[in-house]
Scaffold this motif. Sequence first.
Motif, mmCIF file in Angstrom:
data_model
loop_
_atom_site.group_PDB
_atom_site.id
_atom_site.type_symbol
_atom_site.label_atom_id
_atom_site.label_comp_id
_atom_site.label_asym_id
_atom_site.label_seq_id
_atom_site.Cartn_x
_atom_site.Cartn_y
_atom_site.Cartn_z
ATOM 1 N N VAL A 4 0.871 -1.165 0.000
ATOM 2 C CA VAL A 4 0.000 0.000 0.000
ATOM 3 C C VAL A 4 0.912 1.220 0.000
ATOM 4 O O VAL A 4 1.735 1.388 0.908
ATOM 5 C CB VAL A 4 -0.928 0.033 1.230
ATOM 6 C CG1 VAL A 4 -1.762 1.316 1.238
ATOM 7 C CG2 VAL A 4 -1.809 -1.208 1.270
ATOM 8 N N LEU A 29 -5.237 5.512 5.756
ATOM 9 C CA LEU A 29 -4.669 4.177 5.965
ATOM 10 C C LEU A 29 -5.436 3.461 7.071
ATOM 11 O O LEU A 29 -5.810 2.291 6.910
ATOM 12 C CB LEU A 29 -3.184 4.272 6.322
ATOM 13 C CG LEU A 29 -2.494 2.959 6.673
ATOM 14 C CD1 LEU A 29 -2.432 2.039 5.460
ATOM 15 C CD2 LEU A 29 -1.090 3.234 7.215
ATOM 16 N N VAL A 31 -7.578 0.559 5.449
ATOM 17 C CA VAL A 31 -6.734 -0.639 5.446
ATOM 18 C C VAL A 31 -6.607 -1.257 6.838
ATOM 19 O O VAL A 31 -6.957 -2.417 7.047
ATOM 20 C CB VAL A 31 -5.338 -0.319 4.857
ATOM 21 C CG1 VAL A 31 -4.426 -1.538 4.918
ATOM 22 C CG2 VAL A 31 -5.457 0.194 3.425
ATOM 23 N N TYR A 63 -8.888 0.326 -0.629
ATOM 24 C CA TYR A 63 -8.652 1.762 -0.537
ATOM 25 C C TYR A 63 -8.895 2.409 -1.888
ATOM 26 O O TYR A 63 -8.828 1.764 -2.932
ATOM 27 C CB TYR A 63 -7.226 2.050 -0.056
ATOM 28 C CG TYR A 63 -6.143 1.549 -0.981
ATOM 29 C CD1 TYR A 63 -5.637 2.344 -2.002
ATOM 30 C CD2 TYR A 63 -5.630 0.262 -0.845
ATOM 31 C CE1 TYR A 63 -4.657 1.882 -2.859
ATOM 32 C CE2 TYR A 63 -4.646 -0.213 -1.695
ATOM 33 C CZ TYR A 63 -4.168 0.601 -2.702
ATOM 34 O OH TYR A 63 -3.200 0.130 -3.557
ATOM 35 N N ARG A 107 -7.702 5.150 -4.615
ATOM 36 C CA ARG A 107 -6.488 5.822 -5.071
ATOM 37 C C ARG A 107 -6.799 7.284 -5.418
ATOM 38 O O ARG A 107 -7.771 7.571 -6.109
ATOM 39 C CB ARG A 107 -5.915 5.125 -6.314
ATOM 40 C CG ARG A 107 -4.611 5.753 -6.816
ATOM 41 C CD ARG A 107 -4.182 5.131 -8.130
ATOM 42 N NE ARG A 107 -5.107 5.388 -9.219
ATOM 43 C CZ ARG A 107 -5.120 6.522 -9.941
ATOM 44 N NH1 ARG A 107 -4.276 7.498 -9.695
ATOM 45 N NH2 ARG A 107 -5.993 6.667 -10.933
ATOM 46 N N HIS A 137 -9.118 -0.126 -4.865
ATOM 47 C CA HIS A 137 -8.209 -1.277 -4.946
ATOM 48 C C HIS A 137 -8.449 -2.165 -3.731
ATOM 49 O O HIS A 137 -8.464 -1.675 -2.606
ATOM 50 C CB HIS A 137 -6.738 -0.820 -4.940
ATOM 51 C CG HIS A 137 -6.354 -0.061 -6.149
ATOM 52 N ND1 HIS A 137 -5.753 -0.655 -7.231
ATOM 53 C CD2 HIS A 137 -6.497 1.243 -6.464
ATOM 54 C CE1 HIS A 137 -5.538 0.267 -8.157
ATOM 55 N NE2 HIS A 137 -5.983 1.421 -7.712
ATOM 56 N N LEU A 195 -7.074 -5.270 -1.348
ATOM 57 C CA LEU A 195 -5.842 -5.980 -1.013
ATOM 58 C C LEU A 195 -6.113 -7.480 -1.025
ATOM 59 O O LEU A 195 -7.080 -7.936 -0.411
ATOM 60 C CB LEU A 195 -5.345 -5.595 0.382
ATOM 61 C CG LEU A 195 -4.731 -4.231 0.557
ATOM 62 C CD1 LEU A 195 -4.202 -4.062 1.969
ATOM 63 C CD2 LEU A 195 -3.602 -4.014 -0.430
ATOM 64 N N VAL A 202 3.350 -1.380 3.960
ATOM 65 C CA VAL A 202 2.826 -0.034 3.781
ATOM 66 C C VAL A 202 4.025 0.895 3.703
ATOM 67 O O VAL A 202 4.930 0.818 4.541
ATOM 68 C CB VAL A 202 1.920 0.383 4.959
ATOM 69 C CG1 VAL A 202 1.409 1.795 4.760
ATOM 70 C CG2 VAL A 202 0.772 -0.593 5.131
#
Length: 186
Positions: free
Chosen positions: A49, A69, A73, A85, A87, A99, A101, A109
């Motif tokens: 990330v 974050l 995340v 998250y 972009r 996106h 994970l 990160v």
Amino acid sequence: MTVTPEVLGGLLDRIRSVGAALICVDGPAGSGKTTLAAQLADALGAPVVHLDDLYEGWEAGPDGGAANLARWVLDPLAAGAQARYRRYDWDAGAWAEWHALPPSSHVVVEGCGAAARQVDAFPGGAFVIWVEADDAERLRRGLERDGAAARDHWLRWMKDEAAHYTREHTRARAHVRLDGVGRLTH
């Protein structure tokens, strides 16, 4: 900055010895974090990330990236949910695509604010790597990447990140410190 196989192997051994699930590569802008994060992610088979994707432009600073974050995340992963998250598109000045994970035993990160104190309570632990370089070199690298027109943004960002790091004590909390060319300093 690309670290040597010996340095990378030592970092991986330390990460594995503490059993950290979250690896945070933090330090001032232009110090070499992105390349190191890619090396770590490749070796661990982990997603990366990039906080550059989580800042809402220059004005958000490291604090804004750290808040996104946590929200997108860290909190979902801590709850056992899939992290995703959005972009930020710096050229368009707006949020872009989402996106997700992929499941992984580790997450890397990287970016200014990646190791804000919020990571200390992350389940499974967080391993903090601090990367630093001389201010003049960081500014040179940044302007080479972003262009001379970004100079005022870079200078303001450098002040914002200095304040962030003073509040968060990130350098002092790091498990490992590296200089901007990949040498261990602590």
